[in-house]
Design a protein around this motif. Structure first.
Motif, PDB file in Angstrom:
ATOM      1  N   TYR A  31      10.419  -1.798   3.705  1.00 61.05           N
ATOM      2  CA  TYR A  31      10.613  -0.832   2.623  1.00 61.05           C
ATOM      3  C   TYR A  31      11.249  -1.555   1.435  1.00 61.05           C
ATOM      4  N   VAL A  32      10.616  -1.447   0.270  1.00 65.24           N
ATOM      5  CA  VAL A  32      11.131  -2.082  -0.942  1.00 65.24           C
ATOM      6  C   VAL A  32      11.317  -1.002  -2.006  1.00 65.24           C
ATOM      7  N   SER A  33      12.486  -0.998  -2.659  1.00 68.22           N
ATOM      8  CA  SER A  33      12.785   0.077  -3.600  1.00 68.22           C
ATOM      9  C   SER A  33      12.917  -0.374  -5.055  1.00 68.22           C
ATOM     10  N   ASP A  34      12.736  -1.665  -5.354  1.00 71.32           N
ATOM     11  CA  ASP A  34      12.879  -2.112  -6.731  1.00 71.32           C
ATOM     12  C   ASP A  34      11.861  -3.205  -7.072  1.00 71.32           C
ATOM     13  N   GLY A  53       2.244  -3.360  11.268  1.00 72.07           N
ATOM     14  CA  GLY A  53       3.316  -3.187  10.292  1.00 72.07           C
ATOM     15  C   GLY A  53       2.808  -2.617   8.982  1.00 72.07           C
ATOM     16  N   THR A  54       3.634  -1.775   8.362  1.00 75.85           N
ATOM     17  CA  THR A  54       3.281  -1.157   7.083  1.00 75.85           C
ATOM     18  C   THR A  54       4.348  -1.493   6.050  1.00 75.85           C
ATOM     19  N   THR A  55       3.914  -1.782   4.838  1.00 74.04           N
ATOM     20  CA  THR A  55       4.841  -2.018   3.734  1.00 74.04           C
ATOM     21  C   THR A  55       4.881  -0.765   2.868  1.00 74.04           C
ATOM     22  N   TYR A  56       6.101  -0.321   2.540  1.00 77.91           N
ATOM     23  CA  TYR A  56       6.301   0.890   1.750  1.00 77.91           C
ATOM     24  C   TYR A  56       6.993   0.541   0.437  1.00 77.91           C
ATOM     25  N   SER A  57       6.504   1.094  -0.660  1.00 79.29           N
ATOM     26  CA  SER A  57       7.252   1.064  -1.916  1.00 79.29           C
ATOM     27  C   SER A  57       7.871   2.441  -2.091  1.00 79.29           C
ATOM     28  N   ILE A  58       9.178   2.468  -2.326  1.00 80.39           N
ATOM     29  CA  ILE A  58       9.908   3.734  -2.391  1.00 80.39           C
ATOM     30  C   ILE A  58      10.804   3.736  -3.622  1.00 80.39           C
ATOM     31  N   VAL A  74       1.746   1.654   1.754  1.00 78.90           N
ATOM     32  CA  VAL A  74       1.977   3.041   1.347  1.00 78.90           C
ATOM     33  C   VAL A  74       2.826   3.030   0.090  1.00 78.90           C
ATOM     34  N   ASN A  75       2.317   3.623  -0.978  1.00 75.57           N
ATOM     35  CA  ASN A  75       3.100   3.750  -2.200  1.00 75.57           C
ATOM     36  C   ASN A  75       3.629   5.165  -2.322  1.00 75.57           C
ATOM     37  N   SER A  76       4.942   5.303  -2.185  1.00 80.85           N
ATOM     38  CA  SER A  76       5.574   6.603  -2.420  1.00 80.85           C
ATOM     39  C   SER A  76       6.654   6.503  -3.493  1.00 80.85           C
TER      40      SER A  76
END
Length: 315
Positions: A31-34, A53-58, A74-76
């Motif tokens: 999970y990456v937030s910036d 594995g899934t990479t998420y932008s949050i 997944v882009n959220s």
């Protein structure tokens, strides 16, 4: 050097992968937030050998820099930006908000769920998997669902297909460009919305490289949306399974705003036609609707050329 994730998912605000380094995701989620900065190129991130594995932008906004190959993405985040000289690769892509590819390419080699917008300037979303790829949306738009993309490129020999969601047809809206490099773009019984400035690009169109409808009378077809004074000058490489039946349109809308709906039907026209036409009927026809907004009289002028399959000539 290699940093390998072992047990837990990684949640981080700013991730930097140095030149010559590798982050091994070990089939765990990230999970990456910036910011995600990958200075090592395609060897900089190894999602894992199990492809789980899934990479998420949050968060509010996430910026990605550097060529990177993900498993699923997944882009959220409220917005996801690809920065200069960045090329991304993903198996499945799920977009919950807005993605800005800018002048870059975002390759999707699995399925796409696009619930809001994918914007591009000189770049594009590229569907280039090795199996049939499916595209849908879960965002309700009246009696249908809706997906909006500025530019999309189809480069899959086995084709790309639009899917309904929960029994609702998909409105697939492309505002700027549909690039057909390889394979069919199959819209099925869904809607394809384009605009006066939407171009369909590519060469060597055929029954194996075209926009394919299901050929039934229930087909929702291609809807061309116009503003007053706009001209649609476009060769549309459409057809049905096994038949390439393109249409060449050069039409100007003198007002008011409205749309034209084009459907390709793989059957003989209605038997209610006058018998004087019976000797000249094809085993195929096109339906063309002119629909003004607000019930006003529509004023179009120009030309339309239909190209039929020789095998559909009535014997």
């Amino acid at each position: 050097p290699v940093a390998r994730m072992l047990i837990n998912t990684l949640q981080i605000q700013n991730l930097v992968i140095g030149s010559g380094a590798t982050l091994n995701g070990n089939d765990l989620d990230v999970y990456v937030s910036d910011t995600w900065t990958n200075n090592a190129g395609l060897t900089g991130f190894d999602a894992g050998s199990g492809n789980t594995g899934t990479t998420y932008s949050i968060g509010s906004r996430v910026d990605i820099s550097g060529d990177t190959e993900f498993n699923d993405f997944v882009n959220s985040a409220n917005s996801l930006y690809l920065q200069a000289n960045t090329e991304l690769f993903s198996n499945d892509l799920r977009n919950e908000t807005s993605i800005y590819t800018q002048d870059n390419l975002f390759h999707v080699q699995g399925d796409l769920v696009n619930n809001v917008w994918i914007y591009s300037d000189l770049g594009s979303l590229v569907l280039d998997g090795s199996d049939v790829q499916y595209v849908t949306s879960e965002t309700n738009s009246g009696s249908a669902t809706r997906s909006r993309i500025q530019k999309i490129t189809i480069d899959n020999d086995l084709g790309v297909e639009l899917l309904e969601y929960n029994g609702k047809a998909l409105i697939f809206e492309v505002t700027d460009e549909i690039g057909l490099s390889n394979g069919n773009f199959s819209i099925g019984d869904n809607y394809l919305f384009v605009y006066a400035n939407t171009s369909v690009t590519g060469t060597g169109f055929s029954k194996n490289k075209m926009i394919r409808t299901n050929g039934r009378t229930s087909s929702r077809g291609i809807q061309i949306n116009y503003l007053v004074g706009e001209t649609f000058n476009q060769y549309l490489p459409i057809g049905v399974s096994g038949k390439f039946t393109p249409v060449d349109l050069n039409i100007t809308n003198n007002g008011p705003r409205g749309n034209i709906v084009l459907r390709a039907i793989d059957a003989q026209p209605s038997s209610t036609l006058p018998t004087t036409y019976s000797q000249d009927l094809l085993e195929f026809y096109w339906r063309l609707f002119y629909r003004p907004v607000s019930g006003k009289t529509i004023d179009y002028n120009g030309s339309i050329t239909f190209y039929y399959n020789q095998n559909d000539q009535k014997k």
